[in-house]
Design a protein around this motif. Structure first.
Motif, PDB file in Angstrom:
ATOM      1  N   ARG A  84       1.082  -1.091   0.223  1.00 11.25           N
ATOM      2  CA  ARG A  84      -0.022  -0.145   0.016  1.00 11.25           C
ATOM      3  C   ARG A  84       1.097   1.241   0.109  1.00 11.25           C
ATOM      4  NH1 ARG A  84      -4.941  -0.249   3.504  1.00 11.25           N
ATOM      5  NH2 ARG A  84      -5.567  -1.101   1.358  1.00 11.25           N
ATOM      6  N   LEU A  85       0.588   1.953  -0.951  1.00  4.91           N
ATOM      7  CA  LEU A  85       1.351   3.294  -1.147  1.00  4.91           C
ATOM      8  C   LEU A  85       0.375   4.580  -0.784  1.00  4.91           C
ATOM      9  CD1 LEU A  85       3.380   2.307  -4.287  1.00  4.91           C
ATOM     10  CD2 LEU A  85       3.923   2.094  -2.226  1.00  4.91           C
ATOM     11  N   ASP A  86       0.882   5.468   0.218  1.00  5.36           N
ATOM     12  CA  ASP A  86      -0.020   6.267   0.503  1.00  5.36           C
ATOM     13  C   ASP A  86       0.635   7.688  -0.013  1.00  5.36           C
ATOM     14  OD1 ASP A  86      -2.147   5.217   2.212  1.00  5.36           O
ATOM     15  OD2 ASP A  86      -0.418   5.159   3.736  1.00  5.36           O
ATOM     16  N   MET A  87       0.082   8.464  -1.045  1.00  7.65           N
ATOM     17  CA  MET A  87       0.623   9.645  -1.606  1.00  7.65           C
ATOM     18  C   MET A  87      -0.592  10.800  -1.998  1.00  7.65           C
ATOM     19  SD  MET A  87       1.051   7.908  -5.129  1.00  7.65           S
ATOM     20  CE  MET A  87       2.072   6.645  -4.324  1.00  7.65           C
ATOM     21  N   ALA A  88      -0.270  11.683  -2.287  1.00  7.69           N
ATOM     22  CA  ALA A  88      -1.178  13.001  -2.697  1.00  7.69           C
ATOM     23  C   ALA A  88      -1.189  13.281  -4.260  1.00  7.69           C
ATOM     24  CB  ALA A  88      -0.835  14.183  -2.101  1.00  7.69           C
ATOM     25  N   ALA A  93      -5.321  13.090  -0.630  1.00  7.15           N
ATOM     26  CA  ALA A  93      -4.873  11.936  -0.263  1.00  7.15           C
ATOM     27  C   ALA A  93      -5.410  10.712  -1.241  1.00  7.15           C
ATOM     28  CB  ALA A  93      -5.152  11.550   1.242  1.00  7.15           C
ATOM     29  N   THR A  94      -4.285   9.973  -1.556  1.00  8.07           N
ATOM     30  CA  THR A  94      -4.610   8.838  -2.446  1.00  8.07           C
ATOM     31  C   THR A  94      -3.867   7.781  -2.083  1.00  8.07           C
ATOM     32  OG1 THR A  94      -4.773  10.466  -4.283  1.00  8.07           O
ATOM     33  CG2 THR A  94      -4.412   8.303  -5.072  1.00  8.07           C
ATOM     34  N   GLN A  95      -4.323   6.634  -2.410  1.00  2.00           N
ATOM     35  CA  GLN A  95      -3.874   5.234  -1.924  1.00  2.00           C
ATOM     36  C   GLN A  95      -3.775   4.261  -3.189  1.00  2.00           C
ATOM     37  OE1 GLN A  95      -6.025   2.964   0.933  1.00  2.00           O
ATOM     38  NE2 GLN A  95      -5.024   3.693   2.429  1.00  2.00           N
ATOM     39  N   ASP A  97      -2.682   0.607  -4.273  1.00  2.00           N
ATOM     40  CA  ASP A  97      -2.515  -0.749  -3.606  1.00  2.00           C
ATOM     41  C   ASP A  97      -2.382  -1.651  -4.729  1.00  2.00           C
ATOM     42  OD1 ASP A  97      -3.618  -0.369  -0.903  1.00  2.00           O
ATOM     43  OD2 ASP A  97      -5.652  -0.706  -1.600  1.00  2.00           O
ATOM     44  N   GLN A 116      -7.241   4.491  -5.004  1.00  2.00           N
ATOM     45  CA  GLN A 116      -8.477   4.924  -4.110  1.00  2.00           C
ATOM     46  C   GLN A 116      -8.333   6.376  -3.592  1.00  2.00           C
ATOM     47  OE1 GLN A 116      -9.551   2.766  -0.609  1.00  2.00           O
ATOM     48  NE2 GLN A 116     -10.983   3.998  -0.031  1.00  2.00           N
ATOM     49  N   ARG A 117      -9.145   7.256  -3.897  1.00  2.00           N
ATOM     50  CA  ARG A 117      -9.199   8.477  -3.478  1.00  2.00           C
ATOM     51  C   ARG A 117     -10.391   8.960  -2.944  1.00  2.00           C
ATOM     52  NH1 ARG A 117      -7.566  12.985  -7.841  1.00  2.00           N
ATOM     53  NH2 ARG A 117      -6.856  14.671  -6.332  1.00  2.00           N
ATOM     54  N   ARG A 121     -12.795   4.184  -5.322  1.00  2.00           N
ATOM     55  CA  ARG A 121     -11.716   2.892  -5.747  1.00  2.00           C
ATOM     56  C   ARG A 121     -12.055   2.509  -7.012  1.00  2.00           C
ATOM     57  NH1 ARG A 121      -8.581   0.773  -2.268  1.00  2.00           N
ATOM     58  NH2 ARG A 121      -7.569  -1.331  -2.731  1.00  2.00           N
TER      59      ARG A 121
END
Length: 131
Positions: A84-88, A93-95, A97, A116-117, A121
């Motif tokens: 899982r990578l969390d970023m913007a 905020a955006t993930q 997977d 996912q935002r 998803r």
């Protein structure tokens, strides 16, 4: 692992986030990233752990060539592994997977890339290859 298959997997997954601008996903009523990204993956049998595989991912911002993340995961044949990578994206905020599995018995690997935002998803790419 057959090198040709590994390269195919990498090339197929590099397309996962390329060119996904607002219009591409807005038609599906889902996530709308504004940056173009690529995901490169390599899946190899683990030399240290028989029956296990190592998956290395590289998420790259295409405009700048900047590597955003390089996660790795070790997993057993027949089991799913998640990175899982969390970023913007555009300040939101955006993930990302990445779910990967491989089967020694069937000699296949499967990868799914989801974005996912907020509550939205989308599955961006799902690919299976013969190892």
């Amino acid at each position: 692992m057959n090198t040709r298959n590994a390269r195919f997997l990498i090339a197929a997954l590099a397309l996962a986030l390329i060119g996904l601008t607002g219009g591409a996903l807005a038609n599906r009523g889902s996530v709308e990233p504004t940056q173009q990204m690529a995901v490169d993956l390599t899946i190899t049998p683990s030399a240290e752990h028989p029956g296990a595989y190592r998956c290395a991912a590289r998420l790259t911002e295409l405009a700048s060539g900047r590597v955003v993340a390089e996660p790795q995961v070790l997993f057993r044949s027949g089991e799913d592994a998640r990175m899982r990578l969390d970023m913007a994206f555009d300040g939101k905020a955006t993930q990302v997977d990445i779910v990967v599995s491989a089967s020694s018995e069937n000699r296949t690997a499967t990868v799914q890339v989801d974005l996912q935002r907020g509550e939205a998803r989308s599955t961006l790419q799902k690919v299976s290859v013969t190892l």
